[in-house]
Design a protein around this motif. Structure first.
Motif, PDB file in Angstrom:
ATOM      1  N   GLY A 111       0.952  -1.340  -0.086  1.00 57.96           N
ATOM      2  CA  GLY A 111       0.009  -0.136  -0.105  1.00 57.96           C
ATOM      3  C   GLY A 111       0.892   1.265   0.109  1.00 57.96           C
ATOM      4  O   GLY A 111       0.190   2.544   0.093  1.00 57.96           O
ATOM      5  N   THR A 112       2.125   1.115  -0.105  1.00 57.60           N
ATOM      6  CA  THR A 112       2.978   2.336  -0.121  1.00 57.60           C
ATOM      7  C   THR A 112       3.583   2.683  -1.470  1.00 57.60           C
ATOM      8  O   THR A 112       3.191   1.800  -2.549  1.00 57.60           O
ATOM      9  N   ASP A 113       4.410   3.608  -1.792  1.00 57.63           N
ATOM     10  CA  ASP A 113       4.981   3.845  -3.225  1.00 57.63           C
ATOM     11  C   ASP A 113       6.306   2.830  -3.413  1.00 57.63           C
ATOM     12  O   ASP A 113       7.013   2.913  -4.334  1.00 57.63           O
ATOM     13  N   ALA A 114       6.593   1.916  -2.410  1.00 57.11           N
ATOM     14  CA  ALA A 114       8.047   1.081  -2.396  1.00 57.11           C
ATOM     15  C   ALA A 114       7.778  -0.063  -3.320  1.00 57.11           C
ATOM     16  O   ALA A 114       6.346  -0.527  -3.032  1.00 57.11           O
ATOM     17  N   THR A 115       8.755  -0.591  -3.697  1.00 56.49           N
ATOM     18  CA  THR A 115       8.600  -1.836  -4.338  1.00 56.49           C
ATOM     19  C   THR A 115       9.527  -3.032  -3.910  1.00 56.49           C
ATOM     20  O   THR A 115      10.663  -2.309  -3.223  1.00 56.49           O
ATOM     21  N   VAL A 116       9.395  -4.080  -3.822  1.00 58.18           N
ATOM     22  CA  VAL A 116      10.268  -5.050  -3.505  1.00 58.18           C
ATOM     23  C   VAL A 116      10.663  -6.049  -4.443  1.00 58.18           C
ATOM     24  O   VAL A 116       9.630  -6.607  -5.282  1.00 58.18           O
ATOM     25  N   THR A 117      11.757  -6.394  -4.694  1.00 61.17           N
ATOM     26  CA  THR A 117      12.349  -7.228  -5.736  1.00 61.17           C
ATOM     27  C   THR A 117      13.167  -8.359  -5.133  1.00 61.17           C
ATOM     28  O   THR A 117      13.855  -8.456  -4.351  1.00 61.17           O
ATOM     29  N   GLU A 118      12.593  -9.551  -5.581  1.00 58.13           N
ATOM     30  CA  GLU A 118      13.588 -10.732  -5.228  1.00 58.13           C
ATOM     31  C   GLU A 118      14.487 -10.917  -5.858  1.00 58.13           C
ATOM     32  O   GLU A 118      14.835 -10.908  -7.037  1.00 58.13           O
ATOM     33  N   LEU A 119      15.803 -11.371  -4.993  1.00 61.98           N
ATOM     34  CA  LEU A 119      17.224 -11.281  -5.626  1.00 61.98           C
ATOM     35  C   LEU A 119      17.694 -12.736  -5.142  1.00 61.98           C
ATOM     36  O   LEU A 119      18.171 -12.802  -4.143  1.00 61.98           O
ATOM     37  N   PRO A 120      17.410 -13.829  -5.795  1.00 57.63           N
ATOM     38  CA  PRO A 120      18.235 -14.945  -5.614  1.00 57.63           C
ATOM     39  C   PRO A 120      19.615 -14.791  -5.534  1.00 57.63           C
ATOM     40  O   PRO A 120      20.357 -14.194  -6.613  1.00 57.63           O
ATOM     41  N   LEU A 121      20.433 -15.573  -4.722  1.00 54.02           N
ATOM     42  CA  LEU A 121      21.606 -15.288  -4.397  1.00 54.02           C
ATOM     43  C   LEU A 121      22.380 -16.678  -3.990  1.00 54.02           C
ATOM     44  O   LEU A 121      21.799 -17.226  -2.743  1.00 54.02           O
ATOM     45  N   ARG A 122      23.458 -17.150  -4.377  1.00 55.50           N
ATOM     46  CA  ARG A 122      24.116 -18.384  -3.689  1.00 55.50           C
ATOM     47  C   ARG A 122      25.462 -17.800  -3.017  1.00 55.50           C
ATOM     48  O   ARG A 122      25.792 -16.767  -3.114  1.00 55.50           O
ATOM     49  N   TYR A 123      25.529 -18.376  -1.760  1.00 54.08           N
ATOM     50  CA  TYR A 123      26.744 -17.745  -1.133  1.00 54.08           C
ATOM     51  C   TYR A 123      27.817 -17.804  -1.525  1.00 54.08           C
ATOM     52  O   TYR A 123      28.674 -19.008  -1.157  1.00 54.08           O
ATOM     53  N   GLU A 124      28.520 -17.554  -2.637  1.00 58.12           N
ATOM     54  CA  GLU A 124      29.501 -17.466  -3.388  1.00 58.12           C
ATOM     55  C   GLU A 124      29.968 -16.195  -3.977  1.00 58.12           C
ATOM     56  O   GLU A 124      29.079 -15.342  -4.303  1.00 58.12           O
ATOM     57  N   GLU A 125      31.280 -15.766  -4.047  1.00 54.02           N
ATOM     58  CA  GLU A 125      31.769 -14.557  -4.269  1.00 54.02           C
ATOM     59  C   GLU A 125      31.296 -14.430  -5.873  1.00 54.02           C
ATOM     60  O   GLU A 125      30.944 -13.301  -6.024  1.00 54.02           O
ATOM     61  N   GLY A 126      31.628 -15.018  -6.691  1.00 48.87           N
ATOM     62  CA  GLY A 126      31.217 -14.975  -8.090  1.00 48.87           C
ATOM     63  C   GLY A 126      29.587 -14.774  -8.235  1.00 48.87           C
ATOM     64  O   GLY A 126      29.423 -13.867  -9.077  1.00 48.87           O
TER      65      GLY A 126
END
Length: 344
Positions: free
Chosen positions: A224-239
């Motif tokens: 209900g706000t003007d903000a957005t949430v983006t899902e960011l898949p990430l492996r626990y790897e530096e690369g």
């Protein structure tokens, strides 16, 4: 490749007799019953401290330890508390919690056994645990269902306790509000003026039981706000972190809740390597409040998580063992408090 040489075969030696409680009784000058009372920590019989000390010293000298199986037969149940190894990568916070719990159970005269569950899940895992005849089982995450609880109880487990975001029918439940962690972290970023918020979702198997509700909580925080949430898949790897950091500007994000402090530190370093300013270009917040996050520059904002004291959970196990017919208890055990530092 380093090779470990095979040692020469040992010389044959005469078989050594196993010391018995009768040997301890003779050396200490007491009855076998007294030895049993002392070494099994029986509180119903009054035995003087000098006698207790004499029995313990005799047992130490002979190398005698009580037979767990025999003790279980006499008591009608074992004193073993089975703790299946979590199917998710356990971080420092969870490891400290388990250590405190094991110490507290030990003080109540329970023997804690950790069971490796690699490749075994659900009811199959419960059957494997039941073979050891534990008096109690503490199952982390979502490793156990109602049928598994029934399998354990039929095998003699007097207490089954689960730790996770949802209760399991028939088991005592320690409930963790993972949605609250996501809500708190994301609301903090919103209140700091951030409107395009990324939420890291670890790609590692087993963490979805925590990451999914945290993502849901993040979405609830800005609904209900003007903000957005983006899902960011990430492996626990530096690369993998470097690849995400390289896409940061095209994604148009100005903040990230990075699941926990470990993922936050990984991503923050990758963002800095990409030339992004923290918190100018990207505000970052983690969770767990690890010491290492306070040593970073900028210091890492986080959600401080308060898990139950080991003695409180040990007391719950002990109550359930002594009253196995009692209705399952439900306790909300995860306290979450945002800690604002320089990274946000």
């Amino acid at each position: 490749m380093v090779q470990i040489p095979n040692p020469p075969p040992p010389e044959p030696s005469a078989a050594r007799s196993v010391p018995t409680s009768a040997d301890v009784a003779r050396l200490a000058g007491v009855s076998r019953a007294t030895v049993s009372y002392v070494l099994n920590n029986t509180g119903a019989v009054r035995i003087s401290e000098p006698t207790r000390r004499r029995v313990r010293e005799a047992a130490r000298e002979l190398g005698y330890v009580p037979h767990a199986a025999a003790r279980s037969l006499r008591a009608g149940h074992s004193r073993m508390v089975l703790m299946p190894a979590p199917s998710f990568p356990a971080g420092p916070l969870y490891s400290r919690f388990l250590s405190g719990l094991q110490r507290a159970l030990g003080r109540l005269d329970y023997t804690v056994v950790q069971y490796g569950t690699v490749g075994v899940h659900g009811d199959e895992a419960a059957r494997a645990w039941a073979e050891l005849r534990p008096v109690a089982v503490l199952a982390p995450g979502s490793d156990l269902g109602p049928q598994g609880v029934e399998i354990l109880k039929r095998s003699g487990a007097r207490a089954v306790v689960t730790l996770g975001p949802e209760a399991v029918e028939g088991a005592h439940a320690l409930l963790t509000d993972q949605e609250g962690v996501g809500r708190g972290a994301t609301r903090h970023l919103y209140d700091r003026g951030r409107r395009r918020i990324g939420v890291v979702v670890p790609a590692e198997r087993g963490l979805d039981v925590f990451s999914a509700p945290r993502l849901d909580g993040a979405r609830q925080a800005v609904a209900g706000t003007d903000a957005t949430v983006t899902e960011l898949p990430l492996r626990y790897e530096e690369g993998d972190a470097a690849r995400l950091a390289a896409r940061w500007r095209p994604l148009g994000l100005d903040a990230v809740f990075a699941y926990n402090d470990e993922y936050a530190m990984l991503l923050m370093r990758a963002l800095q390597d990409e030339g992004l300013d923290i918190p100018g270009d990207a505000a970052v917040i983690g969770a767990d409040d690890l010491m290492l996050g306070r040593l970073l520059r900028p210091r890492l904002s986080t959600v401080h998580l308060e898990l139950p004291a080991g003695r409180d959970l040990a007391a719950l196990v002990d109550r359930a063992v002594h009253d196995p017919g009692a209705a399952p208890e439900r306790h909300m055990v995860l306290g979450a408090t945002v800690v604002h530092r320089e990274s946000s």
